[in-house]
Design an enzyme around this catalytic site. Structure first.
Site, PDB file in Angstrom:
ATOM      1  N   HIS A 102       0.679  -1.213  -0.004  1.00 34.42           N
ATOM      2  CA  HIS A 102       0.014  -0.079  -0.048  1.00 34.42           C
ATOM      3  C   HIS A 102       0.853   1.266  -0.017  1.00 34.42           C
ATOM      4  O   HIS A 102       0.486   2.389  -0.517  1.00 34.42           O
ATOM      5  CB  HIS A 102      -1.087   0.018   1.057  1.00 34.42           C
ATOM      6  CG  HIS A 102      -0.461   0.365   2.306  1.00 34.42           C
ATOM      7  ND1 HIS A 102       0.198  -0.604   3.274  1.00 34.42           N
ATOM      8  CD2 HIS A 102      -0.301   1.512   3.167  1.00 34.42           C
ATOM      9  CE1 HIS A 102       0.827   0.154   4.354  1.00 34.42           C
ATOM     10  NE2 HIS A 102       0.249   1.195   4.406  1.00 34.42           N
ATOM     11  N   HIS A 111       7.592  -2.335   2.068  1.00 37.19           N
ATOM     12  CA  HIS A 111       7.626  -0.853   2.225  1.00 37.19           C
ATOM     13  C   HIS A 111       8.660  -0.306   1.934  1.00 37.19           C
ATOM     14  O   HIS A 111       9.114   0.708   1.431  1.00 37.19           O
ATOM     15  CB  HIS A 111       6.733  -0.304   3.415  1.00 37.19           C
ATOM     16  CG  HIS A 111       5.517  -1.051   3.706  1.00 37.19           C
ATOM     17  ND1 HIS A 111       4.498  -1.575   2.624  1.00 37.19           N
ATOM     18  CD2 HIS A 111       4.740  -1.116   4.836  1.00 37.19           C
ATOM     19  CE1 HIS A 111       3.558  -1.940   3.153  1.00 37.19           C
ATOM     20  NE2 HIS A 111       3.468  -1.864   4.442  1.00 37.19           N
ATOM     21  N   GLU A 122       6.820   4.493  13.884  1.00 38.97           N
ATOM     22  CA  GLU A 122       5.423   4.367  14.147  1.00 38.97           C
ATOM     23  C   GLU A 122       5.265   4.566  16.018  1.00 38.97           C
ATOM     24  O   GLU A 122       6.195   4.111  16.623  1.00 38.97           O
ATOM     25  CB  GLU A 122       4.794   3.189  14.145  1.00 38.97           C
ATOM     26  CG  GLU A 122       4.610   2.973  12.356  1.00 38.97           C
ATOM     27  CD  GLU A 122       3.762   1.723  12.100  1.00 38.97           C
ATOM     28  OE1 GLU A 122       2.670   1.850  11.788  1.00 38.97           O
ATOM     29  OE2 GLU A 122       4.215   0.791  12.041  1.00 38.97           O
TER      30      GLU A 122
HETATM   31  C1  BG6 Z   1       1.297  -2.198   7.415  1.00 43.39           C
HETATM   32  C2  BG6 Z   1       2.003  -3.067   8.554  1.00 43.39           C
HETATM   33  O1  BG6 Z   1       1.726  -2.783   5.967  1.00 43.39           O
HETATM   34  O2  BG6 Z   1       1.794  -0.937   7.408  1.00 43.39           O
HETATM   35  C3  BG6 Z   1       1.569  -2.386   9.712  1.00 43.39           C
HETATM   36  O3  BG6 Z   1       1.559  -4.414   8.432  1.00 43.39           O
HETATM   37  C4  BG6 Z   1       2.222  -0.918   9.758  1.00 43.39           C
HETATM   38  O4  BG6 Z   1       2.352  -3.169  10.845  1.00 43.39           O
HETATM   39  C5  BG6 Z   1       1.470  -0.205   8.698  1.00 43.39           C
HETATM   40  O5  BG6 Z   1       1.400  -0.274  10.897  1.00 43.39           O
HETATM   41  C6  BG6 Z   1       1.940   1.419   8.281  1.00 43.39           C
HETATM   42  O6  BG6 Z   1       1.323   1.826   7.103  1.00 43.39           O
HETATM   43  P1  BG6 Z   1       1.096   3.438   7.302  1.00 43.39           P
HETATM   44  O7  BG6 Z   1       0.416   3.655   5.894  1.00 43.39           O
HETATM   45  O8  BG6 Z   1       0.341   3.704   8.409  1.00 43.39           O
HETATM   46  O9  BG6 Z   1       2.340   3.722   7.097  1.00 43.39           O
END
Ligand code: BG6
Length: 499
Positions: free
Chosen positions: A187, A249, A225
């Protein structure tokens, strides 16, 4: 505008959290903004018993919490929900897939459309193989080249558990679907700010000429995070940050910031460049793994004025867990552009702040004119690309501070999405689902970039199994991670950007 063919979206795992928190809110926003075809329908396929009405009610409730279009009234929702159906099913039962086939057939007739179907796997990964077998056995994959309509498969992460399992899963998928029908979701690639890395680098004359080891000192990629593991302990404890964030990511961010310009910015050329780049990432010996990687797990602490538990104490986490909630890695890319430039990557949970950014630090001046008048240590120039929150880009340089004295202070030139475009960017899932429907794979991982990333990550996981593990927990919640991670970068005379 891409062609929107009449389509069916089948969501496996439709009663689960991901479907409610991300997929349906994205579908609703797309529908509301007219980005779905006129003829479309969504079929939820899950074990939980619902009829259409009860299922739609769960969607209505969750849209009003999770959708950027909320509050959503009952009338608006009822227009959307006419497109939503539900089949109470079993993942390992051929009969359920036959029913699905009959259902698609009858709806396609009713809507007078070809069977263009996107199968979206939002189940736990342990069920992926059953679903793929079910789709295959029930002959639900059509042959687009024979004019049957398209079949596409959308797969959520985690895509495998290590290199071998990812390869097996990939083999299984490709025994049923063709690579051009496979949409592996990461994503991060759907985020506007991540896509902007390419625009920033390749649509401007002023950055690309200095985007190399002649001018760049080092690059930091951080996904920090402040949240903990939440309700996802069952999944996270088996994955850890190395699989959850680094393999996908972080490797995608690394690729985009470092790739060569593709001949054409389309799915194949862009992904070819990513593969070339990832192949140039230097593999890590056991000694490198000891010296260039740091893992951590959070202890109790205070985050945003709230006392929080340690990872081991979180609901659903086994008290003797050795899963890491923080990872920092130093990597090198062995190619002409990047030789000698370290890339420092870090990601962790329950940290002091929530921010995802890429920080590019330029080399110090070869010679400082102002040293002669007593001005030492002029700050290195930097470009900070903030992926989230406060999406934007800041360029940091030195300017003369006002006054009779000659002093140089760092200042920022800032671009912010919100103030420049006055629009909030669509959610990553909206963009990605739209691309699935229109058949654009540019923002999805291809089998080879995904596998090369797994190779690197698996070597680190295997190396960790052979080296001494730090005693966990080793960082306080609300901090910036283990002190060893500061040591990783300070040993090179550098520091993390914690501003
Ligand atoms: C997800 C992970 O793919 O991405 C999560 O499984 C993580 O653990 C999240 O919190 C972070 O996504 P974003 O869009 O909030 O940075």
């Amino acid at each position: 505008m891409a062609e929107l063919k009449p389509s069916v979206i089948v969501i496996f795992g439709a009663s689960g959290d991901l479907a409610h928190i991300k997929i349906f809110p994205a579908l609703y926003s797309l529908w509301e903004e007219d980005f779905l075809p006129d003829n479309f329908f969504i079929v939820g396929f899950s074990r939980t018993k619902f009829d259409d009405g009860a299922f739609r009610k769960t969607i209505f409730d969750s849209l009003n919490v999770n959708c950027r279009k909320s509050p959503i009234g009952e009338d608006e929702f009822s227009n959307f929900s006419k497109h939503v159906f539900y089949l109470t099913s079993k993942y390992d039962d051929d009969y359920s897939y036959k029913e699905l086939g009959r259902f698609i057939e009858s709806k396609a007739k009713e809507y007078n459309m070809s069977k263009n179907v996107a199968y979206y796997l939002s189940t736990p990964p342990s069920i992926y193989i059953s679903v793929i077998d079910g789709i295959n056995n029930a002959k639900l994959v059509s042959n687009e080249y024979k004019g049957d309509g398209f079949s596409r498969i959308v797969i959520e992460k985690p895509f495998g558990y290590d290199y071998e399992s990812a390869r097996e899963l990939n083999g299984k998928i490709l025994s049923v679907f063709k690579e051009e029908e496979v949409y592996r979701i990461d994503h991060y690639l759907g985020k506007e700010t991540v896509q902007n890395i390419l625009a920033f680098r390749f649509a401007n004359a002023i950055f690309e000429p200095i985007w190399n080891n002649k001018y760049i000192d080092h690059i930091q990629i951080s996904a920090l995070e402040s949240i903990g593991v939440g309700f996802r302990a069952g999944y996270f404890d088996k994955a850890g940050v190395i699989r959850d964030m680094m393999q996908n990511h972080m490797m995608q961010l690394l690729s985009l910031v470092a790739i060569e310009p593709p001949p054409v910015p389309d799915a194949d050329d862009l992904r070819n460049e990513k593969v070339k780049l990832l192949k140039s990432v230097r593999s890590l010996s056991l000694n490198d793994i000891k010296n260039y990687t740091v893992r951590g797990q959070y202890d109790r602490g205070v985050v945003g004025n709230k006392d929080v538990l340690s990872y081991k104490e979180e609901e659903g986490v086994p008290p003797d867990t050795i899963t890491e909630t923080y990872v920092a890695i130093k990597l090198f890319i062995d190619n002409y552009r990047w030789a000698g430039v370290p890339f420092y990557l870090r990601s962790g949970k329950r940290l002091k702040t929530h921010k995802t950014e890429i920080a590019i630090y330029f080399k110090k001046l070869p010679y400082s004119l102002f040293a002669k008048v007593g001005i030492e240590n002029i700050r290195q120039n930097s470009i900070i690309i903030t992926i989230q929150p406060n999406e934007g880009i800041a360029i940091n340089f030195g300017a003369k501070a006002p006054g009779f004295k000659f002093d140089i202070e760092p200042v920022n030139m800032v671009f912010k999405y919100k103030s420049s475009f006055k629009l909030s960017p669509p959610d990553a899932y909206e963009r990605l689902i739209y691309d699935v429907i229109t058949g654009d794979q540019t923002l999805f991982a291809r089998y080879d970039d995904m596998l090369i990333a797994w190779q690197l990550i698996t070597s680190i996981i295997n190396g960790w199994a052979k080296t001494e593990r730090p005693s966990f927990p080793n960082y306080e919640a609300g901090s910036y991670g283990p002190k060893e991670a500061d040591g990783l970068i300070s040993a090179d005379g550098r520091a993390w950007n914690n501003e």
